[in-house]
Design an enzyme around this catalytic site. Structure first.
Site, short mmCIF file in Angstrom:
data_model
loop_
_atom_site.label_atom_id
_atom_site.label_comp_id
_atom_site.label_asym_id
_atom_site.label_seq_id
_atom_site.Cartn_x
_atom_site.Cartn_y
_atom_site.Cartn_z
N GLY A 12 38.53 29.29 52.02
CA GLY A 12 37.96 29.78 51.24
C GLY A 12 38.10 28.60 50.53
O GLY A 12 38.66 27.88 50.04
N GLU A 104 47.52 29.25 52.59
CA GLU A 104 48.34 29.53 53.95
C GLU A 104 48.17 28.99 55.06
O GLU A 104 48.57 28.95 56.32
CB GLU A 104 49.07 30.46 53.72
CG GLU A 104 48.21 31.90 53.69
CD GLU A 104 47.77 33.00 53.87
OE1 GLU A 104 48.32 34.08 53.70
OE2 GLU A 104 49.84 33.34 54.85
N ILE A 128 42.91 30.11 45.05
CA ILE A 128 42.35 30.63 43.89
C ILE A 128 43.49 31.63 43.58
O ILE A 128 43.68 32.22 42.73
CB ILE A 128 41.10 31.30 43.53
CG1 ILE A 128 41.05 32.45 44.49
CG2 ILE A 128 39.87 30.24 43.59
CD1 ILE A 128 39.65 33.54 43.96
N ASP A 129 43.97 32.32 44.65
CA ASP A 129 45.05 33.13 44.89
C ASP A 129 46.61 32.40 43.89
O ASP A 129 47.22 33.47 44.17
CB ASP A 129 45.30 33.75 46.18
CG ASP A 129 43.99 34.59 47.25
OD1 ASP A 129 43.42 35.15 46.00
OD2 ASP A 129 44.02 33.81 48.47
N ARG A 164 34.33 53.34 27.17
CA ARG A 164 34.64 53.24 27.90
C ARG A 164 36.27 52.58 28.45
O ARG A 164 36.40 51.81 28.20
CB ARG A 164 33.47 53.21 29.08
CG ARG A 164 32.46 53.77 28.96
CD ARG A 164 31.16 52.81 29.94
NE ARG A 164 29.97 53.71 29.94
CZ ARG A 164 29.06 53.70 29.35
NH1 ARG A 164 28.68 52.32 29.59
NH2 ARG A 164 27.51 54.23 29.71
N GLY A 172 42.68 38.03 44.84
CA GLY A 172 43.94 37.41 44.82
C GLY A 172 44.72 37.58 46.13
O GLY A 172 46.13 38.13 46.02
N ARG A 272 33.89 52.46 34.19
CA ARG A 272 32.77 52.00 34.89
C ARG A 272 34.11 51.22 35.71
O ARG A 272 34.83 50.81 35.42
CB ARG A 272 31.96 51.14 33.61
CG ARG A 272 30.99 53.03 33.39
CD ARG A 272 30.04 53.04 34.61
NE ARG A 272 28.82 53.15 33.76
CZ ARG A 272 28.58 54.67 33.50
NH1 ARG A 272 30.15 55.91 33.68
NH2 ARG A 272 27.70 55.25 32.58
N HIS A 278 33.18 36.78 44.69
CA HIS A 278 33.24 35.84 44.14
C HIS A 278 32.63 34.72 43.33
O HIS A 278 33.05 33.42 44.02
CB HIS A 278 32.25 34.77 45.84
CG HIS A 278 32.77 35.66 46.98
ND1 HIS A 278 32.41 36.85 48.20
CD2 HIS A 278 33.79 34.83 47.98
CE1 HIS A 278 33.15 36.98 48.39
NE2 HIS A 278 33.57 36.02 48.90
N ARG A 281 35.47 32.31 42.35
CA ARG A 281 35.82 30.41 43.21
C ARG A 281 34.22 29.77 43.15
O ARG A 281 34.49 29.10 43.43
CB ARG A 281 35.56 31.68 44.89
CG ARG A 281 37.07 31.77 45.35
CD ARG A 281 37.58 32.02 46.65
NE ARG A 281 35.78 31.66 47.87
CZ ARG A 281 36.40 31.79 48.31
NH1 ARG A 281 37.18 33.47 48.93
NH2 ARG A 281 34.98 31.90 49.51
#
Ligand code: F6P
Length: 348
Positions: A12, A104, A128-129, A164, A172, A272, A278, A281
């Site tokens: 990604g 990874e 990003i994870d 709300r 992640g 909600r 994305h 990212r």
């Protein structure tokens, strides 16, 4: 010393990839060596698609999101003759070294090619994870957390106006780093992550406790990899009904909607959902990610110049060091309990 170096970006995309490409290229060209960009991750070596990188090609890319080289989730080990084609392209193109920028999966392939075929490769930890072991932080993570935090801030004001519950689903994969960090930064009232088996009932109890204190709106951050967990012992993973990718990953997404429905039914509070997807990212990297990516790129170029292959640039504390690629891809780095405890102090 290596005189022709390839660079690829796999998996990604994430903000900061171009900053690494720029740093590796600049450092290498300044040494008098050549740099070649591999198109779309491992696919570019399988299909022999490469493009020269010179000073002009890297000009102005530091703040740009995405990757100028393109990326893919191609796994040469899952393609008939894929590994042989990678090795053949490497030879035919006269490459002496490869810098693989990835998470990874991409780095797992790099580690195997190094171990099994002596491919002279150096890794840079991207995702990003933030789930790669052997480094404190991957680049791209800070930007994703910043985007998620900003979203939580915005959701706060509308949640409050309407009384709300707002459920925010963040990415992640199988770790909750983005959820925990953005949840702490954004003042979430509940955070659900894969590493912590907090039940839906417990989450609802915290929201009720909060409402009983007179706070009739709440923000719930849920990580896409959280499995809906119930007091009965039932656990339900939510994933999309599509084929797994070449690395065997299911496509996550959807737990936010399932959770919101559960919360509304159990508490009666209007709920909600926002799925950030994305957006986390895309776009320009934060200054912190630009700096980290640049430092990683310089380190990777230096590892190549020293002939230190099978290594990955990593961050330990404030220092850029190098670690074995194998170590970096051996296991997922999960969110430690003490991080979740910081978040938990503000639940309910
Ligand atoms: O690994 C990065 C990541 O954004 C994960 O957080 C997410 O589960 C996955 O990639 C999404 O992949 P894709 O871009 O293929 O939809």
């Amino acid at each position: 010393m290596a005189s022709r170096i390839g660079i690829l970006t796999g998996g990604g995309d994430c903000p900061g990839l171009n900053a690494v490409i720029r740093a590796v290229t600049r450092r290498t060209l300044d040494r008098g060596a050549e740099v070649v960009g591999v198109r779309e991750g491992w696919r570019g070596l399988v299909d022999a698609r490469l493009t020269p990188l010179d000073y002009r090609a890297i000009s102005g890319i530091l703040p740009r999101g995405g990757t100028i080289l393109g990326t893919s989730r191609t796994n040469p080990y899952k393609i008939d003759g894929g590994v042989e084609r990678v090795l053949e392209t490497f030879r035919n193109e006269g490459l002496d070294a490869l810098v693989a920028i990835g998470g990874e999966d991409t780095l797992g392939v790099a580690a195997s090619l190094y171990a099994e075929h002596d491919l002279p490769v150096v890794g840079v930890p991207k995702t990003i994870d933030n789930d790669l072991s052997a480094t404190d932080y991957t680049f791209g993570f800070d930007t994703a957390v910043w985007i998620a935090t900003e979203a939580i801030d915005r959701l706060h004001t509308t949640a409050e106006s309407h009384n709300r519950v707002m459920v925010v689903e963040v990415m992640g994969r199988h770790t909750g780093w983005i959820a925990v960090m953005s949840g702490i930064a954004g003042g979430a009232d509940m955070i659900l992550i894969p590493e912590q088996p907090v039940t839906v009932e417990q989450a609802c109890a915290e929201l009720r406790r909060r409402h009983d204190r007179g706070k009739d709106f709440s923000i719930v951050v849920v990580s896409e990899g959280y499995e809906l967990t119930y007091e009965s012992g039932e656990r339900r993973a939510v994933a999309q009904d599509v084929e797994t990718d070449q690395f065997g990953h299911v496509r996550l997404g959807g737990v936010g909607h399932a959770l919101a429905q559960d919360i509304e039914e159990r508490t009666g509070y209007e709920t909600r959902v926002t799925v950030l997807g994305h957006i986390q990212r895309g776009g320009s990297p934060t200054p912190r990610d630009r700096v980290l990516a640049t430092r990683y790129g310089i380190k990777a170029a230096d590892l190549v110049a020293d002939g230190s292959f099978g290594r990955m640039a990593a961050l330990h504390g404030d220092d850029i060091v190098d670690v074995a690629l194998e170590e970096a891809t051996r296991e997922l780095k999960k969110v430690p309990g003490h991080w979740y405890e910081v978040a938990r102090a503000f639940f309910g």
